[in-house]
Design a protein around this motif. Structure first.
Motif, short mmCIF file in Angstrom:
data_model
loop_
_atom_site.label_atom_id
_atom_site.label_comp_id
_atom_site.label_asym_id
_atom_site.label_seq_id
_atom_site.Cartn_x
_atom_site.Cartn_y
_atom_site.Cartn_z
N GLY A 183 0.82 -1.20 0.00
CA GLY A 183 0.00 0.00 0.00
C GLY A 183 0.85 1.25 0.00
O GLY A 183 2.09 1.18 0.03
N MET A 184 0.20 2.36 -0.06
CA MET A 184 0.89 3.64 -0.21
C MET A 184 0.00 4.71 0.42
O MET A 184 -1.17 4.82 0.07
N GLU A 185 0.56 5.48 1.31
CA GLU A 185 -0.24 6.52 1.95
C GLU A 185 -0.35 7.72 1.00
O GLU A 185 0.65 8.15 0.43
N VAL A 186 -1.54 8.23 0.82
CA VAL A 186 -1.73 9.43 0.01
C VAL A 186 -2.33 10.52 0.89
O VAL A 186 -3.45 10.37 1.39
N MET A 187 -1.56 11.55 1.11
CA MET A 187 -2.04 12.67 1.93
C MET A 187 -1.54 13.98 1.31
O MET A 187 -0.63 13.95 0.48
N PRO A 188 -2.14 15.10 1.71
CA PRO A 188 -1.74 16.36 1.08
C PRO A 188 -0.26 16.65 1.30
O PRO A 188 0.18 16.85 2.43
N SER A 224 0.68 9.36 -11.78
CA SER A 224 -0.49 9.62 -10.93
C SER A 224 -0.53 8.72 -9.71
O SER A 224 -0.04 7.59 -9.71
N LEU A 225 -1.15 9.27 -8.68
CA LEU A 225 -1.47 8.51 -7.47
C LEU A 225 -2.94 8.13 -7.58
O LEU A 225 -3.78 9.00 -7.81
N ARG A 226 -3.23 6.84 -7.38
CA ARG A 226 -4.59 6.38 -7.62
C ARG A 226 -5.08 5.47 -6.50
O ARG A 226 -4.27 4.79 -5.85
N ALA A 251 -5.29 15.72 -1.93
CA ALA A 251 -6.32 14.78 -1.46
C ALA A 251 -5.81 13.96 -0.28
O ALA A 251 -4.61 13.74 -0.13
N THR A 252 -6.75 13.52 0.55
CA THR A 252 -6.43 12.53 1.59
C THR A 252 -7.17 11.26 1.24
O THR A 252 -8.42 11.22 1.29
N ALA A 253 -6.44 10.26 0.84
CA ALA A 253 -7.11 8.99 0.49
C ALA A 253 -7.65 8.35 1.76
O ALA A 253 -7.02 8.44 2.81
N PRO A 301 7.59 10.59 -0.71
CA PRO A 301 6.78 11.64 -0.08
C PRO A 301 7.74 12.65 0.53
O PRO A 301 8.96 12.53 0.39
N GLU A 302 7.20 13.65 1.20
CA GLU A 302 8.08 14.54 1.95
C GLU A 302 8.75 13.73 3.05
O GLU A 302 8.16 12.80 3.60
N THR A 303 9.99 14.09 3.35
CA THR A 303 10.78 13.26 4.28
C THR A 303 11.15 14.04 5.53
O THR A 303 11.04 15.27 5.58
N PHE A 304 11.64 13.30 6.49
CA PHE A 304 12.12 13.91 7.74
C PHE A 304 13.24 14.90 7.41
O PHE A 304 14.17 14.56 6.67
#
Ligand code: AHR
Length: 668
Positions: free
Chosen positions: A123-128, A154-156, A189-191, A221-224
């Motif tokens: 899986g893959m987290e999709v958040m703003p 794209s993120l789907r 989007a927040t999936a 994604p954005e990282t630490f």
């Protein structure tokens, strides 16, 4: 009744006492802390179930009891979109390190959207946030339309197919050398869940009849600390919140390799990702080594903690738990040189060969390495005394200021190893709670009783592994009835008692770290672990042991204070105190290992104005946080009874049964 004395009899606390141990086990790195969202990004190998292309439901939980074929080349984790044929290709390698690529044939009669997708690490987290994508592409022939191809990234949703966010990147795709394409995807989007995919698609009207090759398909994604190629933000933040003082890496067994050939070779973990071959690693899955030596060093830099660098010392495991392969003494100079080169990469200035290489990789400023561990758990080998000596002498000659850490010491069966004065011993304890509870005094006279004068201890790996059994012998084959899955309150209490024993012996116990630190719920080899997670940050289980570590690391002074007990000895109460000159605070740690509350009269010598305290407690000592209940046991503020007023010299307090409390008396 205990009295915390502000006397001359202070000792400096061990400045690096609480820290982190990290190695790639349980998909803690790839598929975990290393923020790369694409699984099997270079077709090297995958623990995602082969044939799982139908969707996430195919990516079932795999553990060491249910292993699959982890090493590639494989296409697992990928699936076609539209009318395309995907296959592995070895004739168009991206680089020597990444020889396998994905060939995508688009038939001449294809229409509509064509391409492929990746299911992520279960899986893959999709958040703003902004995602950073890149991939290498090559065409098999010059293209009639001027060679320009448009790719939609794209993120789907993997359930509905809905697109959360996308971007387009267009380029001429060469047919001789690969081109790397880069793009950012701004997602708002927040999936609703992490069952999402990353897709790269083309318009068949543009590419029908064409063949492309792809490799190193990456999405971050954005990282630490916003570090490129960096760490997953939430997991790194959890580590950071522990206020760790050091990081030991890269293992653990994973340093050693399951053969000399497949050991962790530092020089293969640096530089551009396309030049990192990765390796079939010790914990039965392929490591990309995207989280390589420089990334570990950045981790220490971004958290401002000391690196404790484990260097390969000529021993590989072969079959876990059995005597493996030792590099013969006459070949050890080569191993010493490897470690010297590694240290030069870390610490050399830009005029040195490897310091210049580090600068080329983006970090001209040398790092400082104060601690080097020579090998890992070398009690599995009978050759350590000579290997240690060769390594120690060789490294010491060039780097005399480093503190070297031996992985075993002179009490071990069969042979004797004398740890030189000023060096350290790394001990590992996967034990029963009884061991830790009874071990409170273990380090009190350790140096003199073991003849290890001026030798420090790194309590490098420890955890309550199985419940108390009559034999007390830990069984690593994980019998369900005794083996702990989640750390529980009793883990925190018993480990805390042992840690307190270390804290009050700062001349001996210099460092300690729980292990293993991370577990991916979808694939793991080892439990218990301090933190367990999925792709979805909301499902992360932060354990009672984590909180014990965090409380001890946070409320920790610069000097120990003597504590006088006028009524009775330790057990069931255990305590320790320290003072922090900078914060002007006195810290008192109190553990009650029994079920019943114990009244305690506390007297603090120093004048204090306010007290705040945090407690981890429950009447149920077996309680643990779990996937079903993330917050069953969490630290809470202590509400002290009326009458406890600022400036009181002493007070009485009922220490709740089964509890760990840290009190901070503010003295300014
Ligand atoms: O933490 C898991 C393993 O335990 C480590 O790799 C090894 O050092 C120890 O045996």
């Amino acid at each position: 009744s205990i009295s915390v004395k502000d006397t001359e009899a202070r000792n400096a606390t061990a400045p690096y006492l609480y820290g982190l141990m990290f190695e790639d086990i349980n998909h803690s790195g790839d598929g975990g802390l290393y923020a790369e969202l694409i699984a099997n990004r270079a077709f090297q190998g995958s623990t995602i179930v082969p044939g799982a292309v139908a969707g996430l439901e195919g990516n079932t939980i795999i553990s060491s009891e249910n292993p699959t074929i982890p090493f590639g080349p494989v296409l697992t984790g990928w699936a076609p979109i539209g009318n395309v044929r995907m296959s592995l290709d070895l004739l168009h390698p991206l680089s020597d390190a990444l020889p396998t690529v994905m060939q995508v044939d688009i038939p001449a009669n294809a229409t509509g959207e064509v391409g492929f997708l990746n299911y992520g690490w279960w899986g893959m987290e999709v958040m703003p946030q902004q995602y950073t994508a890149s991939f290498y592409a090559l065409a098999n022939a010059p293209r009639s339309n001027g060679n320009t191809t448009s790719f939609t990234l794209s993120l789907r949703s993997n359930i509905t197919g809905e697109t959360w966010a996308s971007t387009t990147v267009s380029s001429k795709i060469p047919f001789v050398d690969y081109i790397q394409l880069n793009a950012t995807i701004k997602n708002t989007a927040t999936a609703p869940n992490s069952n999402n995919t990353f897709a790269i698609t083309m318009d068949a009207s543009q590419v029908a009849g064409q063949t492309f090759y792809f490799d190193l398909i990456s999405l971050f994604p954005e990282t630490f600390a916003n570090r490129p190629n960096g760490l997953r933000k939430d997991l790194a933040q959890a580590f950071h919140d522990m206020k760790p003082r050091f990081l030991r890496f890269p293992g653990g067994n994973n340093l050693e390799g399951v053969s000399v050939q497949t050991r962790w070779k530092w020089w293969k973990t640096i530089g551009p990702l396309k030049d990192r071959p990765g390796r079939p690693a010790d914990w039965n899955y392929y490591n990309t080594d995207g989280l390589g030596l420089l990334e570990y060093l950045y981790w220490t830099q971004d958290m401002q903690i000391e690196p404790v660098l484990g260097v390969y010392a000529g021993f590989s495991l072969d079959i876990y738990g059995q005597e493996g392969t030792s590099v013969p003494d006459d070949e050890m100079p080569k191993i010493v040189q490897e470690a010297l080169d590694e240290l030069e990469y870390c610490m050399g200035d830009v005029t040195t060969k490897y310091g210049a290489l580090r600068a080329e990789h983006g970090h001209p400023e040398p790092f400082k390495i104060k601690f080097v561990e020579i090998g890992n758990e070398d009690w599995f080998s009978s050759t350590y005394p000579s290997r240690f000596r060769i390594m120690y002498d060789g490294l010491m000659a060039k780097y005399p200021d480093i503190t070297y850490i031996s992985t075993t010491y002179n009490e071990n069966d069969g042979y004797r190893i004398d740890i030189p004065e000023g060096a350290m011993w790394d001990t590992h304890h996967y034990e029963e709670p009884r061991f830790f509870l009874e071990g409170f005094n273990f380090y009190d006279n350790w140096q003199s009783s073991t003849n290890n004068t001026n030798v420090g201890v790194l309590l490098g790996e420890f955890s309550f592994f199985q419940v108390d059994t009559p034999s007390g012998v830990v069984n690593f084959s994980n019998p369900e009835d005794t083996h702990v899955f989640y750390p529980r309150l009793l883990s925190a209490i018993s480990e805390g008692v042992y840690a307190l024993g270390g804290e009050r012996n700062p001349n001996t116990v210099k460092m300690s770290s729980y292990a293993p630190s991370l577990q991916n719920f979808n694939w793991y080899n080892w439990t218990p672990n301090m933190i367990a997670f999925t792709a979805n940050p909301k499902e992360t289980v932060v354990s009672a042991s984590y909180y014990q570590q965090q409380m001890f690391g946070t409320w920790y002074g610069t000097e120990t204070l003597p504590v006088v007990n006028t009524k009775g000895d330790f057990n069931p109460l255990f305590w320790g105190a320290s003072i922090d000159g900078k914060m002007n605070a006195v810290y008192l740690k109190v553990i009650n290992a029994n079920a019943t509350a114990v009244p305690l009269e506390v007297h603090i010598d120093a004048a204090w104005s306010t007290v705040n305290a945090t407690i981890l407690t429950s009447p149920d000592v077996d309680i643990s946080n779990s996937r079903d209940e993330l917050t069953a046991i969490v630290p809470k503020p202590v509400v002290f009874p009326e009458g406890l007023r600022a400036g009181n010299g002493s007070f009485t307090w009922d220490v709740p049964g089964f509890s760990i409390t840290v009190l901070q008396f503010n003295t300014n």
